[in-house]
Write a protein that holds these residues in place. Structure first.
Motif, PDB file in Angstrom:
ATOM      1  N   GLN A 149      29.626  46.530  37.902  1.00 33.68           N
ATOM      2  CA  GLN A 149      30.024  45.703  36.770  1.00 33.68           C
ATOM      3  C   GLN A 149      30.254  44.520  37.173  1.00 33.68           C
ATOM      4  O   GLN A 149      31.465  43.855  36.979  1.00 33.68           O
ATOM      5  CB  GLN A 149      31.202  46.581  36.014  1.00 33.68           C
ATOM      6  CG  GLN A 149      30.851  47.771  35.348  1.00 33.68           C
ATOM      7  CD  GLN A 149      32.135  48.513  34.554  1.00 33.68           C
ATOM      8  OE1 GLN A 149      33.309  48.407  34.964  1.00 33.68           O
ATOM      9  NE2 GLN A 149      31.900  48.832  33.385  1.00 33.68           N
ATOM     10  N   PRO A 150      29.255  43.568  37.707  1.00 28.84           N
ATOM     11  CA  PRO A 150      29.706  42.244  37.910  1.00 28.84           C
ATOM     12  C   PRO A 150      30.295  41.231  36.907  1.00 28.84           C
ATOM     13  O   PRO A 150      31.141  40.571  37.138  1.00 28.84           O
ATOM     14  CB  PRO A 150      28.294  41.789  38.609  1.00 28.84           C
ATOM     15  CG  PRO A 150      27.381  42.691  37.884  1.00 28.84           C
ATOM     16  CD  PRO A 150      28.010  43.784  37.745  1.00 28.84           C
ATOM     17  N   HIS A 151      29.838  41.718  35.711  1.00 30.78           N
ATOM     18  CA  HIS A 151      30.282  40.827  34.611  1.00 30.78           C
ATOM     19  C   HIS A 151      31.742  40.998  34.287  1.00 30.78           C
ATOM     20  O   HIS A 151      32.569  40.030  33.881  1.00 30.78           O
ATOM     21  CB  HIS A 151      29.623  41.247  33.355  1.00 30.78           C
ATOM     22  CG  HIS A 151      30.115  42.761  32.844  1.00 30.78           C
ATOM     23  ND1 HIS A 151      29.307  43.891  33.375  1.00 30.78           N
ATOM     24  CD2 HIS A 151      30.933  43.115  31.688  1.00 30.78           C
ATOM     25  CE1 HIS A 151      29.994  45.070  32.761  1.00 30.78           C
ATOM     26  NE2 HIS A 151      30.788  44.511  32.086  1.00 30.78           N
ATOM     27  N   VAL A 152      32.528  42.015  34.682  1.00 31.47           N
ATOM     28  CA  VAL A 152      33.733  42.307  34.528  1.00 31.47           C
ATOM     29  C   VAL A 152      34.647  41.317  35.847  1.00 31.47           C
ATOM     30  O   VAL A 152      35.648  40.797  35.301  1.00 31.47           O
ATOM     31  CB  VAL A 152      34.201  43.790  34.913  1.00 31.47           C
ATOM     32  CG1 VAL A 152      35.773  44.053  35.211  1.00 31.47           C
ATOM     33  CG2 VAL A 152      33.885  44.768  33.861  1.00 31.47           C
ATOM     34  N   LEU A 153      33.969  41.296  37.002  1.00 35.44           N
ATOM     35  CA  LEU A 153      34.690  40.476  37.925  1.00 35.44           C
ATOM     36  C   LEU A 153      34.653  39.095  37.492  1.00 35.44           C
ATOM     37  O   LEU A 153      35.532  38.290  37.644  1.00 35.44           O
ATOM     38  CB  LEU A 153      34.099  40.659  39.231  1.00 35.44           C
ATOM     39  CG  LEU A 153      34.345  42.068  39.894  1.00 35.44           C
ATOM     40  CD1 LEU A 153      33.891  42.030  41.514  1.00 35.44           C
ATOM     41  CD2 LEU A 153      35.647  42.467  39.691  1.00 35.44           C
ATOM     42  N   ASN A 154      33.497  38.588  36.845  1.00 34.33           N
ATOM     43  CA  ASN A 154      33.374  37.068  36.483  1.00 34.33           C
ATOM     44  C   ASN A 154      34.231  36.861  35.383  1.00 34.33           C
ATOM     45  O   ASN A 154      34.791  35.765  35.368  1.00 34.33           O
ATOM     46  CB  ASN A 154      31.677  37.031  36.062  1.00 34.33           C
ATOM     47  CG  ASN A 154      30.931  36.982  37.278  1.00 34.33           C
ATOM     48  OD1 ASN A 154      31.106  36.967  38.223  1.00 34.33           O
ATOM     49  ND2 ASN A 154      29.485  37.428  36.998  1.00 34.33           N
ATOM     50  N   ASP A 155      34.355  37.745  34.366  1.00 37.20           N
ATOM     51  CA  ASP A 155      35.328  37.498  33.273  1.00 37.20           C
ATOM     52  C   ASP A 155      36.512  37.530  33.725  1.00 37.20           C
ATOM     53  O   ASP A 155      37.495  36.531  33.294  1.00 37.20           O
ATOM     54  CB  ASP A 155      35.093  38.687  32.080  1.00 37.20           C
ATOM     55  CG  ASP A 155      33.701  38.406  31.570  1.00 37.20           C
ATOM     56  OD1 ASP A 155      32.916  37.566  31.822  1.00 37.20           O
ATOM     57  OD2 ASP A 155      33.303  39.563  30.647  1.00 37.20           O
ATOM     58  N   SER A 156      37.046  38.226  34.604  1.00 38.53           N
ATOM     59  CA  SER A 156      38.268  38.617  35.127  1.00 38.53           C
ATOM     60  C   SER A 156      38.581  37.192  35.764  1.00 38.53           C
ATOM     61  O   SER A 156      39.721  36.698  35.402  1.00 38.53           O
ATOM     62  CB  SER A 156      38.342  39.682  36.082  1.00 38.53           C
ATOM     63  OG  SER A 156      39.621  39.585  36.559  1.00 38.53           O
TER      64      SER A 156
END
Length: 345
Positions: free
Chosen positions: A284-291
């Motif tokens: 879930q790379p989008h989770v890390l980016n958003d975070s």
């Protein structure tokens, strides 16, 4: 360039000049080339030392790279060179990022999609300390536990890197924060952070102290347990968890993996979250980016801050590992290169 190279597994707190040391400091390691048209080379200003880095060199971490390797994960620095197709960054930009390896060096190469622009006003060393520790706590508390205002958050190992980040994120979310640590210096530090209640695990029972505080505040129990420690502290903490509580399994700094009884979890309707932050980059790379983007905005607005407990050059990395191993850290330990730690490059 300067680099710290792990040539064998062992104790990284040994002097780097000792032949038994698993790591070697060199000032002539090859500067990494750009590997694709979208790659970016960053001159590292600061890189964070995490407990996972220590375990990896010991050979006790779940990811075991082939030898030799340059350790290191999260870092900050200045863009030094860009590939022909890079359109998000330019030479001179201040950036931060994280990787599985390679940041304990003067330069590192990353794809542009994996880099984050550090906002104006943010200290570059602070930005380099954020991704793993603050990222772990943010994903755990915000994305997984959905921590809400008024909920009670109990943090074990609260004076360490992830613990301090969990305190700050908990306060931003409006939670009632209970912090567990031991030692006068750590307790004084936690008091300065404005936590709602502190438990000295070296002198008092977590159960008695937390129950007394909850009674005083007319609260029913702990809603979220943030646990990077494991061992007996986890077992004690389960005695004060609310019905429907959430347990965030962050790590096992005590060296003991706790047992969470499934029958009690069933009766109490607990939710147990395993939180391996790094694997989000695959799944879930989008989770890390958003975070991380959220965290950098909070940092730029002064909603959170990074406490740098110890700072060393790469050539004295063994002292940094020793501070971590001996639990002398209040916040983060950083390795800095020749660039000034206060640089706003």
């Amino acid at each position: 360039m300067e680099a710290l190279v792990c040539t064998k597994l062992g104790d990284p707190t040994l002097p780097l000049t000792d032949q038994s040391s698993p790591v070697v400091f060199t000032s002539s390691h090859p500067i990494p080339p750009l590997t694709s048209s979208t790659s970016v080379r960053v001159r590292v200003v600061a890189t964070s030392l995490n407990y996972a880095n220590y375990l990896q060199i010991l050979g006790k971490y779940q990811e075991k790279p082939p030898l030799p390797f340059v350790p290191g994960s999260d870092y900050s620095g200045v863009v030094d060179a860009v590939g022909d197709s890079v359109n998000l960054f330019k030479v001179g930009d201040r950036v931060c990022s994280f990787g599985s390896l390679g940041s304990f060096a003067g330069f590192i190469v990353a794809d542009q999609k994996d880099l984050f622009l550090v906002p104006d006003g943010c200290d570059l060393v602070a930005a380099g300390a954020m991704p793993v520790a603050f990222g772990t706590s943010h994903v755990a508390l915000v994305h997984r536990a959905h921590l809400k205002a008024g909920q009670v958050l109990l943090i074990l190992g609260a004076a360490g890197g992830v613990g301090v980040s969990a305190i700050q994120i908990g306060k931003v979310c409006g939670a009632v924060v209970i912090a567990v640590a031991r030692g006068t210096e750590k307790l004084q530090f936690l008091k300065s952070m404005g936590v709602d209640h502190i438990v000295d695990s070296g002198k008092e029972s977590i159960i008695d102290s937390v129950k007394s505080f909850l009674k005083t505040r007319k609260l029913r129990g702990v809603d979220v347990l943030y646990d990077p420690v494991g061992g007996k502290l986890t077992k004690e903490s389960m005695k004060v968890l609310n019905w429907g509580a959430q347990i965030l399994v962050i790590g096992f700094a005590s060296g003991e993996v706790p047992v969470i009884p499934a029958n009690i979890a069933l009766v109490k309707n607990w939710t147990v979250h395993g939180l391996y932050w790094g694997s989000h980059k695959i799944h879930q790379p989008h989770v890390l980016n958003d975070s991380l983007n959220q965290l950098l905005q909070w940092l730029s607005k002064g909603l959170i801050s990074v406490n740098i407990s110890h700072s060393y050059p790469l050539s004295k990395a063994n002292l940094a590992f020793a501070a971590l191993k001996d639990r002398k850290v209040l916040g983060k330990v950083m390795l800095v290169t020749g660039a000034s730690p206060k640089s706003k490059l």
